[in-house]
Design a protein around this motif. Structure first.
Motif: not given
Length: 166
Positions: A143-166
């Motif tokens: 149950n530890q919070r992971l500080l490194r961001g998780h990135y994911y991309c389902w092609v033709n489905g679901y994905g994320c984009c994250k700002s480098d400044e955040i």
């Protein structure tokens, strides 16, 4: 129109525009550090993904194709069918567990329910792009919070984009 009115009445917005305007809206939201979820066509998602997922960003975030074994585990243990082309990074936790696509789907089911996760992943003509998602990645073992961001991309489905400044 009643579906559009229901969405707008709930405080959300519906935008109808040409592909380049939609892609520009996603890009602008990302650049300004805003957080939004876009429900777009597969062509619009492909345009965003080709712009966002540069070889440099893929290397920096360590996103890779999810293995056949992990996809089979997502299907068998979590009941998520037809994962298709799926990419994710893998985040090691201090306890030894690695957080990847399986853990992401598992956390989504735990937080939102199987029906909600299934509904998003079963969309046929719509892709979902989460821009700067506000999500706390949590190790399912300790149950530890992971500080490194998780990135994911389902092609033709679901994905994320994250700002480098955040």
């Amino acid at each position: 129109m009643s579906a559009i009115e229901a969405v707008v009445s709930s405080g959300k917005a519906v935008i109808s525009a040409d592909d380049s305007s939609i892609v520009a809206a996603v890009q602008e939201t990302l650049r300004k550090g805003g957080s939004a979820t876009f429900y777009v066509t597969h062509a619009q998602a492909a345009a965003v993904n080709s712009w966002y997922w540069t070889p440099k960003r893929i290397r920096e975030t360590e996103v890779e194709a999810v293995s056949k074994e992990e996809k089979a585990r997502i299907e068998a243990e979590l009941g998520v069918k037809e994962t298709g082309a799926l990419f994710s990074n893998r985040i090691p936790c201090e306890c030894g567990r690695v957080y990847g696509a399986f853990e992401f789907v598992q956390q989504g089911i735990r937080e939102h329910g199987r029906e909600a996760v299934g509904a998003v992943l079963e969309l046929k003509d719509t892709s979902v792009i989460r821009v700067n998602p506000v999500q706390v990645t949590v190790c399912p073992d300790c149950n530890q919070r992971l500080l490194r961001g998780h990135y994911y991309c389902w092609v033709n489905g679901y994905g994320c984009c994250k700002s480098d400044e955040i």
